[in-house]
Design a protein around this motif. Structure first.
Motif, short mmCIF file in Angstrom:
data_model
loop_
_atom_site.label_atom_id
_atom_site.label_comp_id
_atom_site.label_asym_id
_atom_site.label_seq_id
_atom_site.Cartn_x
_atom_site.Cartn_y
_atom_site.Cartn_z
N LEU A 34 -19.59 77.94 9.41
CA LEU A 34 -19.56 78.24 7.93
C LEU A 34 -17.88 78.12 7.59
N LEU A 35 -17.11 78.52 8.47
CA LEU A 35 -15.71 78.28 8.31
C LEU A 35 -15.34 76.94 7.92
N MET A 36 -16.01 75.85 8.81
CA MET A 36 -15.59 74.44 8.55
C MET A 36 -16.24 74.19 6.90
N ALA A 37 -17.41 74.65 6.71
CA ALA A 37 -18.10 74.29 5.53
C ALA A 37 -17.03 74.87 4.28
N ALA A 38 -16.72 76.15 4.46
CA ALA A 38 -15.79 76.64 3.46
C ALA A 38 -14.39 76.02 3.11
N VAL A 39 -13.96 75.58 4.10
CA VAL A 39 -12.53 75.01 4.03
C VAL A 39 -12.62 73.63 3.34
N SER A 40 -13.72 73.00 3.69
CA SER A 40 -13.90 71.42 3.34
C SER A 40 -14.46 71.65 2.05
N ILE A 41 -15.26 72.63 1.34
CA ILE A 41 -15.55 72.65 0.09
C ILE A 41 -14.34 73.05 -0.73
N ALA A 42 -13.42 74.06 -0.16
CA ALA A 42 -12.38 74.50 -0.80
C ALA A 42 -11.04 73.42 -1.00
N ASN A 43 -11.16 72.54 0.09
CA ASN A 43 -10.42 71.34 -0.04
C ASN A 43 -10.75 70.32 -0.98
N VAL A 44 -12.13 70.14 -1.10
CA VAL A 44 -12.49 68.77 -2.03
C VAL A 44 -12.37 69.59 -3.41
N ALA A 45 -12.72 70.85 -3.64
CA ALA A 45 -12.14 71.46 -4.94
C ALA A 45 -10.76 71.50 -5.41
N SER A 46 -9.99 71.88 -4.63
CA SER A 46 -8.39 71.88 -4.86
C SER A 46 -8.06 70.57 -5.23
N ARG A 47 -8.43 69.38 -4.34
CA ARG A 47 -8.34 67.94 -4.64
C ARG A 47 -8.69 67.49 -5.84
N ASN A 48 -9.90 67.92 -6.16
CA ASN A 48 -10.52 67.04 -7.59
C ASN A 48 -9.97 68.10 -8.95
N LEU A 49 -9.70 69.49 -8.66
CA LEU A 49 -9.21 70.16 -9.84
C LEU A 49 -7.70 70.42 -9.92
N LEU A 50 -7.02 70.48 -8.82
CA LEU A 50 -5.57 70.71 -8.88
C LEU A 50 -4.72 69.35 -8.62
N GLY A 51 -5.40 68.35 -8.04
CA GLY A 51 -4.88 66.83 -7.55
C GLY A 51 -3.98 67.20 -6.16
N GLN A 52 -4.34 68.26 -5.41
CA GLN A 52 -3.79 68.76 -4.26
C GLN A 52 -4.68 68.93 -3.20
N SER A 53 -4.55 68.58 -1.93
CA SER A 53 -5.38 68.85 -0.72
C SER A 53 -4.48 69.73 0.06
N PHE A 54 -5.36 70.44 0.88
CA PHE A 54 -4.71 71.44 1.89
C PHE A 54 -4.25 70.33 3.04
N THR A 55 -3.12 70.74 3.60
CA THR A 55 -2.70 69.54 4.85
C THR A 55 -3.17 70.11 6.03
N PHE A 56 -4.03 71.48 5.97
CA PHE A 56 -4.32 71.98 7.32
C PHE A 56 -5.98 71.47 7.62
N VAL A 57 -6.72 71.03 6.60
CA VAL A 57 -8.08 71.06 6.69
C VAL A 57 -8.57 70.24 7.84
N GLU A 58 -7.88 68.96 7.73
CA GLU A 58 -8.67 68.14 8.88
C GLU A 58 -8.19 68.48 10.34
N GLU A 59 -7.11 69.29 10.47
CA GLU A 59 -6.76 69.75 11.70
C GLU A 59 -7.60 71.17 12.05
N LEU A 60 -7.86 71.74 11.04
CA LEU A 60 -8.56 72.89 11.51
C LEU A 60 -10.03 72.51 11.49
N ASN A 61 -10.74 71.46 10.85
CA ASN A 61 -12.06 71.09 11.18
C ASN A 61 -12.10 70.40 12.53
#
Length: 189
Positions: A34-61
């Motif tokens: 669930l955490l992997m899915a939530a973080v990945s979805i949040a990262n996609v939303a952030s990238r598409n809405l704000l133009g900014q990805s979270f730096t830690f997502v790939e590492e956390l996954n």
């Protein structure tokens, strides 16, 4: 006073411990996925809405993937969901079939415990280096510590399967899972 065999006294204790371990595994696996899915979805939303990805997502996954993989070993063995090469096993009958299951379970359990010992040595080596992850600065040994934990849990599950086969009638694929074949779907033979 009636003397109860050791196996009859141990079975309820082992079953209870196994159920507690299963609950822990379910919690860790569910939370990890669930955490992997939530973080990945949040990262996609952030990238598409704000133009900014979270730096830690790939590492956390990657960390969660290690956790899920190695905690999942015990869960898979417990429910007989592991890969089995059963061509020879399926051709055998009776005590020969059961003996093969005991040998395979003992051998695999011992192999996983040996791998756990080597994994502990590796984790100790990583701890000595002081290495951390680049983005989140988590000590690597904390992440890799799940590897020997998973091997030990899996090894214990295989040894429990061997014990169950040695002390109980029937053939067990795992401590909980008795061997059973379902008829083919649709009446096929």
């Amino acid at each position: 006073m009636i003397d109860v065999p050791v196996t009859d006294r141990l079975l309820p204790l082992i079953t209870k411990a196994d159920r507690l371990l299963e609950a822990f595994e379910r919690l860790v696996l569910s939370a990890g996925i669930l955490l992997m899915a939530a973080v990945s979805i949040a990262n996609v939303a952030s990238r598409n809405l704000l133009g900014q990805s979270f730096t830690f997502v790939e590492e956390l996954n990657q960390i969660l993937m290690v956790l899920i993989t190695f905690v999942g070993i015990g869960y898979g063995v417990r429910h007989a969901r592991h890969i089995r090469m059963s061509a020879l096993h399926d051709q055998l009958k009776g005590t020969t079939r059961k003996a093969l299951m005991v040998i395979v379970s003992l051998g695999t359990g011992l192999l996983l415990l040996v791998l756990a010992w080597y994994a502990v040595q590796y984790v100790i080596g990583v701890h000595r280096t002081g290495s951390v992850t680049p983005a989140m600065r988590i000590p690597l040994y904390l992440i890799y510590a799940w590897v020997p934990v998973g091997f030990v849990i899996g090894g214990i599950q295989y040894l429990l399967a061997a014990w169950r086969n040695l002390t109980t009638p029937g053939v067990y694929l795992s401590f909980q899972q008795k061997e059973a074949y379902e008829p083919p779907a649709g009446g096929e033979t």
